[in-house]
Motif scaffolding. Structure first.
Motif, PDB file in Angstrom:
ATOM      1  N   LEU A 116       0.824  -1.207   0.000  1.00  9.01           N
ATOM      2  CA  LEU A 116       0.000   0.000   0.000  1.00  9.01           C
ATOM      3  C   LEU A 116       0.864   1.266   0.000  1.00  9.01           C
ATOM      4  CD1 LEU A 116      -2.829  -1.034   2.495  1.00  9.01           C
ATOM      5  CD2 LEU A 116      -3.133  -0.409   0.090  1.00  9.01           C
TER       6      LEU A 116
ATOM      7  N   LEU B 111      -4.063   8.688   0.886  1.00 14.04           N
ATOM      8  CA  LEU B 111      -4.884   7.650   1.517  1.00 14.04           C
ATOM      9  C   LEU B 111      -4.165   6.300   1.510  1.00 14.04           C
ATOM     10  CD1 LEU B 111      -7.603   6.617   2.679  1.00 14.04           C
ATOM     11  CD2 LEU B 111      -8.336   6.259   0.322  1.00 14.04           C
TER      12      LEU B 111
ATOM     13  N   ALA C 211      -0.711  -0.016   8.711  1.00 15.00           N
ATOM     14  CA  ALA C 211      -0.520  -1.471   8.685  1.00 15.00           C
ATOM     15  C   ALA C 211       0.933  -1.835   8.962  1.00 15.00           C
ATOM     16  CB  ALA C 211      -0.957  -2.029   7.336  1.00 15.00           C
TER      17      ALA C 211
ATOM     18  N   GLN D  62      -1.081   6.483   3.883  1.00 15.38           N
ATOM     19  CA  GLN D  62      -1.424   6.498   5.306  1.00 15.38           C
ATOM     20  C   GLN D  62      -1.943   5.138   5.769  1.00 15.38           C
ATOM     21  OE1 GLN D  62      -0.846   8.688   7.507  1.00 15.38           O
ATOM     22  NE2 GLN D  62      -0.759  10.728   6.603  1.00 15.38           N
ATOM     23  N   THR D  63      -2.773   4.492   4.942  1.00 14.59           N
ATOM     24  CA  THR D  63      -3.279   3.162   5.302  1.00 14.59           C
ATOM     25  C   THR D  63      -2.135   2.159   5.401  1.00 14.59           C
ATOM     26  OG1 THR D  63      -5.341   3.653   4.132  1.00 14.59           O
ATOM     27  CG2 THR D  63      -4.923   1.354   4.699  1.00 14.59           C
TER      28      THR D  63
END
Length: 511
Positions: free
Chosen positions: A152, A196, A204, A199-200
């Protein structure tokens, strides 16, 4: 006979399913029926109760605790590691047959909740083996967080490269506060999507050290170790001790929780021990030790390691790539392979890395080297089929996809059948690839994915070229070694094929 089997490995990815296939094929070859339940990373579909009831015996090929083991109570069973089933499935089937014929039934196991975290540590093993099993418990639960978070983050950087002009994206995407994103998110904005994703992924990835620490402690002390292990890992991140601190807190929390949980206390206190007393005391002690005593020295050691890595260049980087590549190719998903991989992925968790940091190059070298062995075996079975058995030729077809997906275990069936020639070839080719990736400077922010994360790799076509060179080197070397001394199994298959076709020369020689 009819057998049911359960397979599982620490990561729940490759060995779990390879063992299942090997047991099914070996059972069929021996005239038996084997129905397998794979308890892997993708979850599991429980065996039909009627299939269990009809079974003559049970095979446990597992490196983790088997879920709902009580289902198989009253049946003869054998219990082996998952690698035993991959390497010697016929031997495991023979053990199961012998267990059924002897009629010895193990005591019924206690019920274990299916949703409980899984681990398997042999209390009778040597100290070194148990330490490795504790570490692997932590690593196995850490890897999914690393893979999801790392990919991500890399996707966020990739989108940022298009959303911001010039080279501003990587810097800009890390500088947008989460509060601004929450207040002003625009679904049509590429910049907002980049932030987004980043940051996600960062959230994690932030679980890496706490999960590692928590599940090392869990492997040592079972559930009482989870709370102090996670707390110690989080403190390790807060004080800058990072991965090394997580290792220390995992063992400290595990042994401390195990000791406290064994205290002899009055009956009235027993009920609150696992809920209040054990997590409270163990977390307080771990926190004190990390914050007051050893946190800063470990943080200094981490800073020194980071500075040393960033100071490497030229021949030193190439040598490191060759060493890590050799480790990746040596035991194909085993402990040495996992040491190299863990070293690479924990480097990604270092804060404040530059876009061209050595840690990204290390990750690229490790992943490229890990792809070589299965691709090399697939390549070798393609160019010289007559040097391999029919089963190996079929495994070679599957090895193309496994290698491209960075699943080194795809070469295990070949190494099991011909260890020294396959392992020597794998080490040489993987070492060459690791060195070449370092030399060309490819970098990777994603900790897994193989060819499928190619857009996330810097200098991607050089990366592919390095993998191809290693594949060819390993493939040609294994062909040369096998040509010098063909395998007796292959010769026997060729003679059987010729006899089946009515070859006059073979018939005369046999007569």
């Amino acid at each position: 006979m009819k057998f049911v089997a359960v397979t599982s490995c620490p990561t729940g990815i490759a060995h779990t399913y390879m063992a299942a296939e090997a047991l099914e094929q070996a059972g069929k070859a021996a005239g038996h029926t084997v129905t397998v339940e794979t308890q892997g990373a993708a979850g599991s579909t429980p065996l039909d109760p009627q299939v269990i009831a009809d079974a003559d015996g049970v095979i446990y090929a597992a490196d983790l605790e088997v879920k709902d083991r009580e289902r198989f109570a009253g049946k003869p069973s054998v219990d082996v590691g998952v690698k035993k089933a991959v390497h010697d499935a016929a031997g495991v089937i023979a053990q199961a047959v012998a267990a059924v014929e002897s009629g010895v039934v193990a005591a019924a196991p206690a019920a274990t909740p299916g949703a409980a975290p899984a681990t398997k540590v042999d209390p009778n093993a040597s100290v070194a083996t148990r330490v490795r099993q504790w570490l692997m418990t932590g690593v196995s639960y850490m890897i999914p967080f690393v893979a999801a978070g790392g990919i991500l983050i890399a996707l966020g950087f990739m989108v940022a490269a298009f959303a911001w002009p010039g080279d501003e994206g990587v810097v800009a995407v890390t500088g947008v506060p989460l509060a601004d994103l929450l207040a002003n998110f625009n679904v049509m904005s590429g910049q907002d999507w980049a932030v987004l994703l980043f940051q996600t992924g960062a959230v994690a990835f932030g679980f890496l050290v706490p999960v590692l620490s928590g599940f090392i402690a869990y492997g040592i002390a079972d559930r009482p170790g989870l709370v102090p292990g996670f707390v110690g890992g989080a403190i390790s991140v807060a004080v800058g001790a990072g991965f090394l601190g997580g290792l220390v807190t995992g063992f400290l929390a595990g042994f401390l929780a195990l000791w406290i949980s064994r205290w002899r206390v009055p009956k009235g206190v027993r009920g609150v021990m696992p809920v209040v007393v054990t997590p409270l005391l163990s977390s307080a002690v771990v926190g004190f030790v990390m914050i007051v005593l050893i946190g800063q020295p470990i943080a200094s050691a981490m800073e020194g390691l980071t500075s040393w890595l960033n100071g490497l260049s030229g021949a030193n980087l190439v040598l490191m790539g060759a060493l890590l590549g050799a480790m990746m190719g040596f035991d194909l998903g085993g402990p040495i392979n996992k040491v190299a991989y863990t070293f690479a992925v924990t480097g990604l968790a270092t804060e404040g890395l530059a876009a061209d940091a050595v840690q990204y190059q290390i990750m690229a070298a490790v992943m490229a080297a890990g792809m070589v062995a299965p691709l090399a075996m697939a390549f070798a079975t393609t160019i010289r089929k007559n040097l391999f058995t029919h089963a190996e030729q079929e495994n070679g077809k599957a090895a193309w996809l496994l290698g491209l997906s960075f699943i080194s275990e795809g070469a295990i069936p070949f190494a099991a059948a011909d260890p020294w020639r396959v392992i020597v070839s794998s080490v040489v080719g993987s070492s060459v690839t690791g060195a070449l990736v370092m030399a060309v400077g490819s970098g990777l922010r994603a900790p897994h994915g193989g060819i499928w994360v190619l857009p996330l790799i810097s200098n991607p076509w050089a990366f592919v070229g390095c993998v191809a060179v290693g594949m060819v080197v390993s493939g040609l070397l294994v062909v040369a070694l096998k040509s010098a001394r063909p395998s007796p199994l292959v010769q026997a298959e060729h003679e059987a094929d010729a006899a089946a076709e009515g070859s006059p020369a073979l018939v005369a020689r046999t007569a």
